[in-house]
Design a protein around this motif. Sequence first.
Motif, PDB file in Angstrom:
ATOM      1  N   THR A  86       0.847  -1.210   0.000  1.00 38.66           N
ATOM      2  CA  THR A  86       0.000   0.000   0.000  1.00 38.66           C
ATOM      3  C   THR A  86       0.880   1.257   0.000  1.00 38.66           C
ATOM      4  OG1 THR A  86      -0.205  -0.101   2.405  1.00 38.66           O
ATOM      5  CG2 THR A  86      -2.000  -1.078   1.117  1.00 38.66           C
ATOM      6  N   ASN A  87       2.070   1.165   0.603  1.00 43.57           N
ATOM      7  CA  ASN A  87       2.963   2.332   0.580  1.00 43.57           C
ATOM      8  C   ASN A  87       3.410   2.642  -0.853  1.00 43.57           C
ATOM      9  OD1 ASN A  87       2.970   2.719   3.415  1.00 43.57           O
ATOM     10  ND2 ASN A  87       5.099   3.414   3.295  1.00 43.57           N
ATOM     11  N   GLY A 110       4.060  -7.715  -1.129  1.00 38.57           N
ATOM     12  CA  GLY A 110       5.411  -7.139  -1.031  1.00 38.57           C
ATOM     13  C   GLY A 110       5.440  -6.085   0.060  1.00 38.57           C
ATOM     14  N   GLY A 111       4.809  -6.387   1.199  1.00 32.83           N
ATOM     15  CA  GLY A 111       4.731  -5.418   2.300  1.00 32.83           C
ATOM     16  C   GLY A 111       6.141  -5.069   2.783  1.00 32.83           C
ATOM     17  N   ARG A 112       6.357  -3.792   3.076  1.00 36.46           N
ATOM     18  CA  ARG A 112       7.682  -3.334   3.489  1.00 36.46           C
ATOM     19  C   ARG A 112       7.656  -2.794   4.908  1.00 36.46           C
ATOM     20  NH1 ARG A 112       9.225   1.070   1.227  1.00 36.46           N
ATOM     21  NH2 ARG A 112       7.434   1.676  -0.037  1.00 36.46           N
ATOM     22  N   ARG A 114      10.267  -1.145   8.283  1.00 39.51           N
ATOM     23  CA  ARG A 114      11.375  -0.209   8.426  1.00 39.51           C
ATOM     24  C   ARG A 114      12.693  -0.937   8.176  1.00 39.51           C
ATOM     25  NH1 ARG A 114      11.987   2.408  13.468  1.00 39.51           N
ATOM     26  NH2 ARG A 114      11.076   0.610  14.498  1.00 39.51           N
ATOM     27  N   MET A 128      -2.575  -0.339   5.510  1.00 45.00           N
ATOM     28  CA  MET A 128      -3.068   0.894   4.894  1.00 45.00           C
ATOM     29  C   MET A 128      -2.018   2.001   4.896  1.00 45.00           C
ATOM     30  SD  MET A 128      -5.813   2.766   7.320  1.00 45.00           S
ATOM     31  CE  MET A 128      -5.493   3.166   9.015  1.00 45.00           C
ATOM     32  N   SER A 129      -2.136   2.873   3.910  1.00 45.01           N
ATOM     33  CA  SER A 129      -1.210   3.996   3.771  1.00 45.01           C
ATOM     34  C   SER A 129      -2.010   5.247   3.470  1.00 45.01           C
ATOM     35  CB  SER A 129      -0.219   3.733   2.634  1.00 45.01           C
ATOM     36  OG  SER A 129       0.476   2.526   2.878  1.00 45.01           O
ATOM     37  N   ASP A 170       6.057   1.646  17.392  1.00 45.76           N
ATOM     38  CA  ASP A 170       5.494   0.290  17.419  1.00 45.76           C
ATOM     39  C   ASP A 170       4.384   0.251  18.465  1.00 45.76           C
ATOM     40  OD1 ASP A 170       7.306  -0.569  15.587  1.00 45.76           O
ATOM     41  OD2 ASP A 170       8.570  -1.663  17.008  1.00 45.76           O
ATOM     42  N   LYS A 194       4.230  -7.519  19.244  1.00 43.26           N
ATOM     43  CA  LYS A 194       4.026  -6.349  18.377  1.00 43.26           C
ATOM     44  C   LYS A 194       2.707  -6.485  17.618  1.00 43.26           C
ATOM     45  CE  LYS A 194       6.370  -3.766  14.691  1.00 43.26           C
ATOM     46  NZ  LYS A 194       7.651  -3.324  14.184  1.00 43.26           N
ATOM     47  N   GLY A 197       2.995  -1.738  13.256  1.00 40.27           N
ATOM     48  CA  GLY A 197       4.204  -0.981  12.931  1.00 40.27           C
ATOM     49  C   GLY A 197       3.874   0.077  11.890  1.00 40.27           C
ATOM     50  N   ILE A 198       4.704   1.099  11.836  1.00 38.28           N
ATOM     51  CA  ILE A 198       4.434   2.215  10.932  1.00 38.28           C
ATOM     52  C   ILE A 198       5.671   2.516  10.092  1.00 38.28           C
ATOM     53  CG2 ILE A 198       3.756   4.662  10.790  1.00 38.28           C
ATOM     54  CD1 ILE A 198       2.375   4.289  13.512  1.00 38.28           C
ATOM     55  N   LEU A 199       5.465   2.702   8.819  1.00 39.57           N
ATOM     56  CA  LEU A 199       6.547   3.084   7.908  1.00 39.57           C
ATOM     57  C   LEU A 199       6.142   4.389   7.224  1.00 39.57           C
ATOM     58  CD1 LEU A 199       9.181   2.394   6.321  1.00 39.57           C
ATOM     59  CD2 LEU A 199       7.727   1.239   4.658  1.00 39.57           C
ATOM     60  N   GLY A 215       2.353   4.767   6.377  1.00 35.21           N
ATOM     61  CA  GLY A 215       1.882   3.393   6.147  1.00 35.21           C
ATOM     62  C   GLY A 215       1.810   2.664   7.468  1.00 35.21           C
ATOM     63  N   VAL A 216       0.668   2.071   7.735  1.00 34.32           N
ATOM     64  CA  VAL A 216       0.509   1.384   9.020  1.00 34.32           C
ATOM     65  C   VAL A 216      -0.016  -0.035   8.794  1.00 34.32           C
ATOM     66  CG1 VAL A 216      -1.744   2.516   9.371  1.00 34.32           C
ATOM     67  CG2 VAL A 216      -0.607   1.467  11.297  1.00 34.32           C
ATOM     68  N   GLY A 217       0.629  -0.955   9.481  1.00 30.83           N
ATOM     69  CA  GLY A 217       0.178  -2.341   9.439  1.00 30.83           C
ATOM     70  C   GLY A 217      -0.346  -2.711  10.814  1.00 30.83           C
TER      71      GLY A 217
END
Length: 323
Positions: A86-87, A110-112, A114, A128-129, A170, A194, A197-199, A215-217
Motif C-alpha cells: 500500500t505504501n 510485497g509489504g515493506r 522499516r 493501509m497507507s 510500534d 508487536k 508498525g508504521i513506515l 503506512g501502518v500495518g
Amino acid sequence: MTDTRQAVLRALADGPLSGPALAERLDVSRAAVWKHVEALRDEGFGIASTDAGYELTEIPEYGGDSVAFDLDAPFTVEYHDTVESTNDRARALATDGREDVVVLADRQVGGRGRRDRAWDSPSGGIWMSVVLRPDIPPARAPLLTLAMAVAVTDAAREHGVDATIKWPNDVLVSEVNEGTPDASSGGALVSDGKLSGILTEMEGEAGRVSWVVVGVGVNANVDPADLYEDATSLRNEAGPVERRAFVQRVLERFDDLRGDLERVLPAWRERTSTLGRRVRVHLPDGDLVGEAVDVTETGALVVDTGEERRVVHAGDCEHLRPV
Ligand code: BTN
C-alpha cells in the motif's frame, strides 16, 4: 468506489427507499440506481428489495465503500483485495499530486517494514497507507508518525487490548514475565508482542514537505504464527475485530491529531511504555543502553547512559528489564 455509491448508501441509511425515489434524490436515472445497487451487492453490502423499496441490511466487514461509508474524516478510500505494498501505491498517488487518500488492502504480497525489512501481510490484517500534503517543515513530519501510533493505540484499547507505544511507533502488548530473567534474550522483556508498525516516507523541497505517506500495518484478524517473530494480533489478544470500524476509528483519531500537532506529543507520552524504561537502541555505530528519559519536540528519544544524555533520532529500540 464512486461518490454516487456513497450517496446511495447514505440515502438508504435513513430507511428503505424505492428505486424512483432514490433516482430522484440522487438526480440519476433509475438504470443508474440499479447499477450502483448491484455494484454494492457485489462488494458484499446487503441491499434487500422489499415492498418499501431498497433496504440496507448488511455492511461488509471490510472494503473501500464499507470504510468510507459513515467515515467522519475527509479521506477518499482506495481498496485492494491484494496489492504489492500500500505504501508503493500511495507513493504513486502522492507523486501524481493526490492528497488525503487512504490506500487499504486485505493482503500485501510485497509489504515493506522499516530498515528494508519485509512485512508479513496475510489476508485478515489491516494494511493501509495515508497520502498527506501537510504544510509543515520536514522536521515536524515525525509527529505525523507518532500521531498514527496514538490513533492505533486508542483503537486497540477500545477493542479491549492493553496496548502501549514503544518508541518511536510500534504498538505493543507487553507482559512482564515473573520469575527468572530470560538470559537468552540478553535480559530483554521477552513477551512484548508487536501489534502494529508504521513506515513513513516523505518527499520535501525548500524546507517544506511535498508529501508524506504514513503506512501502518495492524495485525488484526490474523494468526501470529503466520507473522514475524514476537508478533501478536488483535484477534489473538481480544477476539476478532470488525476491521471497518477499527480503520474508521484510526482515521478519525488521526485526522483529529494532524489538525493540531501540538497535541501529539502529550498524547504519545501518555501512551508510551518506553519512557522511564531501560532500553537498548540499535544504532549504526553500535548499541546504546540506558534509561529512556524523554522525547524531544520532534519525537527523538533522549537516553541517559549514566555518563551522558544522547538524543536518538532513529533506531530499533528494545525494552530491557530493570537492573
Ligand atoms: C515496521 O517495520 O514496523 C513498519 C511496518 C509497516 C508496514 C505497513 S503495512 C502498510 C504499509 N505498506 C507497506 O508496505 N508497509 C506499511
